[in-house]
Structures are given as structure tokens and as C-alpha cells.
Design a protein around this motif. Structure first.
Motif, PDB file in Angstrom:
ATOM      1  N   THR A   1       0.840  -1.201   0.000  1.00  0.00           N
ATOM      2  CA  THR A   1       0.000   0.000   0.000  1.00  0.00           C
ATOM      3  C   THR A   1       0.875   1.251   0.000  1.00  0.00           C
ATOM      4  O   THR A   1       1.989   1.256   0.542  1.00  0.00           O
ATOM      5  N   TYR A   2       0.336   2.305  -0.619  1.00  0.00           N
ATOM      6  CA  TYR A   2       1.095   3.545  -0.776  1.00  0.00           C
ATOM      7  C   TYR A   2       0.239   4.745  -0.402  1.00  0.00           C
ATOM      8  O   TYR A   2      -0.976   4.766  -0.642  1.00  0.00           O
ATOM      9  N   ALA A   3       0.899   5.754   0.159  1.00  0.00           N
ATOM     10  CA  ALA A   3       0.225   7.005   0.508  1.00  0.00           C
ATOM     11  C   ALA A   3      -0.068   7.787  -0.775  1.00  0.00           C
ATOM     12  O   ALA A   3       0.609   7.614  -1.787  1.00  0.00           O
ATOM     13  N   PRO A   4      -1.073   8.662  -0.752  1.00  0.00           N
ATOM     14  CA  PRO A   4      -1.399   9.466  -1.940  1.00  0.00           C
ATOM     15  C   PRO A   4      -0.202  10.223  -2.509  1.00  0.00           C
ATOM     16  O   PRO A   4      -0.027  10.291  -3.726  1.00  0.00           O
ATOM     17  N   ALA A   5       0.633  10.765  -1.634  1.00  0.00           N
ATOM     18  CA  ALA A   5       1.794  11.520  -2.112  1.00  0.00           C
ATOM     19  C   ALA A   5       2.752  10.629  -2.909  1.00  0.00           C
ATOM     20  O   ALA A   5       3.339  11.067  -3.904  1.00  0.00           O
ATOM     21  N   GLU A   6       2.893   9.385  -2.484  1.00  0.00           N
ATOM     22  CA  GLU A   6       3.758   8.449  -3.210  1.00  0.00           C
ATOM     23  C   GLU A   6       3.162   8.135  -4.580  1.00  0.00           C
ATOM     24  O   GLU A   6       3.877   8.073  -5.589  1.00  0.00           O
ATOM     25  N   LEU A   7       1.865   7.924  -4.619  1.00  0.00           N
ATOM     26  CA  LEU A   7       1.197   7.606  -5.882  1.00  0.00           C
ATOM     27  C   LEU A   7       1.257   8.799  -6.833  1.00  0.00           C
ATOM     28  O   LEU A   7       1.431   8.632  -8.047  1.00  0.00           O
ATOM     29  N   ASN A   8       1.136   9.996  -6.302  1.00  0.00           N
ATOM     30  CA  ASN A   8       1.137  11.194  -7.137  1.00  0.00           C
ATOM     31  C   ASN A   8       2.511  11.508  -7.729  1.00  0.00           C
ATOM     32  O   ASN A   8       2.634  12.320  -8.648  1.00  0.00           O
ATOM     33  N   ALA A   9       3.552  10.857  -7.202  1.00  0.00           N
ATOM     34  CA  ALA A   9       4.902  11.063  -7.741  1.00  0.00           C
ATOM     35  C   ALA A   9       5.096  10.327  -9.058  1.00  0.00           C
ATOM     36  O   ALA A   9       6.084  10.557  -9.760  1.00  0.00           O
ATOM     37  N   VAL A  10       4.143   9.446  -9.412  1.00  0.00           N
ATOM     38  CA  VAL A  10       4.220   8.690 -10.664  1.00  0.00           C
ATOM     39  C   VAL A  10       3.447   9.436 -11.737  1.00  0.00           C
ATOM     40  O   VAL A  10       2.276   9.794 -11.546  1.00  0.00           O
ATOM     41  N   SER A  11       4.086   9.671 -12.853  1.00  0.00           N
ATOM     42  CA  SER A  11       3.433  10.364 -13.968  1.00  0.00           C
ATOM     43  C   SER A  11       2.406   9.444 -14.625  1.00  0.00           C
ATOM     44  O   SER A  11       2.716   8.300 -14.969  1.00  0.00           O
ATOM     45  N   LEU A  12       1.188   9.944 -14.808  1.00  0.00           N
ATOM     46  CA  LEU A  12       0.107   9.145 -15.375  1.00  0.00           C
ATOM     47  C   LEU A  12      -0.349   9.720 -16.711  1.00  0.00           C
ATOM     48  O   LEU A  12      -0.387  10.943 -16.883  1.00  0.00           O
ATOM     49  N   PRO A  13      -0.737   8.874 -17.641  1.00  0.00           N
ATOM     50  CA  PRO A  13      -1.214   9.368 -18.942  1.00  0.00           C
ATOM     51  C   PRO A  13      -2.538  10.113 -18.823  1.00  0.00           C
ATOM     52  O   PRO A  13      -2.783  11.068 -19.544  1.00  0.00           O
ATOM     53  N   GLU A  14      -3.382   9.679 -17.875  1.00  0.00           N
ATOM     54  CA  GLU A  14      -4.691  10.317 -17.701  1.00  0.00           C
ATOM     55  C   GLU A  14      -5.009  10.461 -16.210  1.00  0.00           C
ATOM     56  O   GLU A  14      -5.783   9.678 -15.638  1.00  0.00           O
ATOM     57  N   PRO A  15      -4.397  11.448 -15.523  1.00  0.00           N
ATOM     58  CA  PRO A  15      -4.708  11.647 -14.109  1.00  0.00           C
ATOM     59  C   PRO A  15      -6.187  11.985 -13.926  1.00  0.00           C
ATOM     60  O   PRO A  15      -6.789  12.684 -14.733  1.00  0.00           O
ATOM     61  N   SER A  16      -6.775  11.466 -12.848  1.00  0.00           N
ATOM     62  CA  SER A  16      -8.218  11.612 -12.631  1.00  0.00           C
ATOM     63  C   SER A  16      -8.524  12.583 -11.499  1.00  0.00           C
ATOM     64  O   SER A  16      -8.251  12.278 -10.330  1.00  0.00           O
ATOM     65  N   PRO A  17      -9.123  13.750 -11.811  1.00  0.00           N
ATOM     66  CA  PRO A  17      -9.540  14.677 -10.755  1.00  0.00           C
ATOM     67  C   PRO A  17     -10.580  14.056  -9.828  1.00  0.00           C
ATOM     68  O   PRO A  17     -10.622  14.355  -8.633  1.00  0.00           O
TER      69      PRO A  17
END
Length: 369
Positions: free
Chosen positions: A301-317
Motif C-alpha cells: 500500500t502507498y500514501a497518496p503523495a507516493e502515488l502522485n509522484a508517478v506520472s500518469l497518462p490520464e490523471p483523474s480529478p
């Protein structure tokens, strides 16, 4: 779950050796005849028995993964013969002579671990280990143990015996490894010349070998099965990470259905799944935990900040509004696998979102050369 080791003795000298082994082997239990009692048995993992040792062996076979018998080899062979079942379930059996000169691997040398236990017991007693398994003696690939230290799973044992024979008889053997740990050759000598290693089926001519070892997370085509598994063994390395996002309260049945269906779509084996990864908000999600428990998968499991450090093709608001992360399954899969890209970026199915990443390893050919 079987206990690790039972040590059994029936002579005065054997009891002395058994008590020495007890001091050095972790999680071992000792059994010997009550006429040799030392008086301290009640405070130690020692069980006294009366009568023939043959009477307690069936129970020890059920309860222990390894049995060290300080009894003559001939007597042991006669006693265990009626209770043998299958090399995949029989415990490791090691025999030590009454003076402690030799430790002999008798049964389940590979799958049961008797060869390793023999070496361990010999080291404890200063004895000579006796191992007669051909692949160990020749220092070559042990087909039934290949990749076991990495957690690889054999798809079927049907061809293990003829493939093992091909390896030790120096017939033409090909190892086709598409994924998984490449550093499985641990002997301090080159790979035998009759064994060829390739990292794809396109490099292996079906007519150029007598037996095959196939290592892949991928579901084989019918033609590949015909060409390589008619005298081959298929291994499943643990290289797939499933990134999972799900709504609160999603049932384990729905999560499992999405996983199984998606893996089949992607032509990936469920036996090659290493673990599941998700956001830390889901670390107590009952349905997700139930599926992981069923298949023996760990959950990263990962914290939101860790997940947000990964560049995504389609980030979801929308996902960010509810979780604080712009994505769950995609970044969690990459972070857990240590991968740079996905096998499957993201798939939404009902209450579940799934991504698949593959744990990267160097090519086996690079390591071998």
C-alpha cells in the motif's frame, strides 16, 4: 502445517547424537526410547517412547517436513516403504549411522529438501554427507527445484521425470526464459554445453532440442505447447503485480472475477502474480484482503503523495477528490513492481479498476554471457 524436523534414535550412541543435533538444529523435536532417558526430557522438546520405532513413524511422516533417523539404512528402508505416498508430499528422510560418520539423503532429496538437510546434519556432526541425486552429483539443473528459491511454480509435474533424465543424460536441452530471475545458475562452473539458454521462442528451433524448460508468465499458444511441452516443464515466475482500486464494500467475488478475467484477456497466468498493490486507504478493505488471502498474495500500500509522484497518462480529478491521489491502480502497480511501464495501464470493470505491471529483470542471456 508440518513441523520442521524430527530426530529419532533407538540406541545409546544414537541418543547422544540426537541430543547434539537438538542443540544445533532450529525447531527440531527429538524422539528416543525411554530406557535411555536422561531425566531432563520433560523440560525439552524430547519425547520418550516404548516399543518399536516403526509404530511412531506414520505419525511422524504426517507431522514433520524432515525426519533424521539415527538407525541403520537397511532398517529404515524396510520401515518406511509401506508408508511412502508421493515425492511431492513425503517428508525429507535422512539417515545417520550410529557413530555419526555419515549422513545419508534417503528420500525426497529435492522437493522434500533431504539433500540440504543432509548437508546441514553432516555439518552439525562433522560427518560426511552422502547425496546420490544425479543432478547434484553432476552439478547441473535440478528440474524439480528449478527456480524454487525464487518462488517459481511448476505448472505440471507430468514431464518432470523424462526432462530430468534428459538433463542428466546430457541430451539437448533448451531453457526458454521470457521472464523471471535470470541468476539461477549458482555453480562455480559454466553451464553444461548440452543446455542452451534463450530468452524467446523465436530463438529456439523446435527441432533442435530433446527437452525444454520454459519460464514465462505468459499463457502459451496451442502451437507453443505442442512444440515445447511435449517433453518440457513449464515454470511460472512471480513477476506480475496487480494494481487494484475498488469502491468501498466491493465483494471479494467481484474483485476476483475482474482479476481472473483480465489476466486471461492479457494472456497472463494467475500463478505468476507476485502481489497486489493499492492506496493505503484500502489496506483494510475486506474484499481485497479476502482475495489476497485466498491466493497467498501480499498487499503493498502507498500514501497518496507516493502515488502522485508517478506520472500518469490520464490523471483523474475525480479519484483525487475522493482519495487525494490522481490514480490508484496504475501508480501502485508501477511502484510495487519497480517497473517503468505497464503491461496493462488501466481497466475499469464495475467497482474495480485494475492495472498490471511486470517486475523487470535482465535478460537471462545477458547474465549467462
Amino acid at each position: 502445517m508440518k513441523r520442521p524436523i524430527a530426530i529419532v534414535a533407538i540406541t545409546k550412541h544414537g541418543v547422544q547424537l540426537a541430543r547434539r543435533l537438538l542443540e544445533q538444529l532450529d525447531q527440531a523435536d527429538v524422539y528416543y526410547m525411554d530406557k535411555f532417558a536422561h531425566g531432563d526430557e520433560a523440560t525439552r522438546p524430547i519425547t520418550l517412547f516404548q516399543g518399536s520405532v516403526k509404530l511412531i513413524l506414520p505419525d511422524l511422516f504426517r507431522r514433520y517436513g524432515g525426519i533424521v533417523l539415527l538407525i541403520s539404512l537397511g532398517a529404515v528402508v524396510r520401515m518406511i516403504a509401506p508408508i511412502l505416498k508421493d515425492k511431492k508430499t513425503d517428508p525429507a528422510v535422512v539417515v545417520v549411522d550410529d557413530s555419526g560418520q555419515f549422513a545419508i539423503s534417503v528420500l525426497s532429496g529435492h522437493l522434500g529438501g533431504a539433500n540440504e538437510l543432509t548437508k546441514q546434519v553432516a555439518a552439525c556432526l562433522g560427518a560426511t554427507p552422502v547425496v546420490t541425486t544425479a543432478s547434484d552429483v553432476q552439478q547441473t539443473i535440478a528440474v524439480d527445484l528449478f527456480g524454487r528459491s525464487f518462488g517459481w511454480e511448476i505448472e505440471s509435474f507430468a514431464k518432470a521425470t523424462p526432462v530430468s533424465a534428459a538433463v542428466v543424460n546430457e541430451e539437448r536441452v533448451v531453457v526458454v526464459q521470457e521472464s523471471g530471475e535470470p541468476d539461477w545458475w549458482t555453480y562455480d562452473r559454466p553451464l553444461p554445453k548440452h543446455i542452451r539458454v534463450v530468452d524467446s521462442f523465436t530463438e529456439a528451433d523446435p527441432g533442435s532440442f530433446d527437452a525444454a524448460l520454459v519460464v514465462t508468465h505468459r499463457l502459451l499458444t496451442e502451437r507453443e505447447e505442442q512444440d515445447y511441452l511435449h517433453n518440457g516443464v513449464l515454470y511460472r515466475p512471480k513477476v506480475l503485480v496487480l494494481g487494484i482500486g475498488c469502491n468501498k464494500g466491493t465483494s471479494p467475488e467481484e474483485i476476483e472475477h475482474v482479476i481472473v478475467h483480465t489476466l486471461n484477456e492479457q494472456r497472463c497466468s494467475i500463478k505468476s502474480v507476485r502481489n497486489v498493490a493499492t492506496i493505503d486507504l484500502k489496506k483494510e478493505e475486506p474484499g481485497l484482503l479476502a482475495v489476497c488471502q485466498k491466493y497467498g498474495w501480499s498487499l503493498d500500500t502507498y500514501a497518496p503523495a507516493e502515488l502522485n509522484a508517478v506520472s500518469l497518462p490520464e490523471p483523474s480529478p475525480t479519484v483525487y477528490r475522493y482519495t487525494g491521489a490522481y490514480g490508484v491502480s496504475e501508480p501502485a502497480a508501477l511502484l510495487s513492481a519497480g517497473a517503468a511501464d505497464w503491461l496493462l495501464p488501466k481497466k475499469k470493470a464495475g467497482n474495480v479498476t485494475i492495472s498490471i505491471a511486470q517486475v523487470p529483470f535482465p535478460s537471462v542471456k545477458e547474465v549467462m554471457t
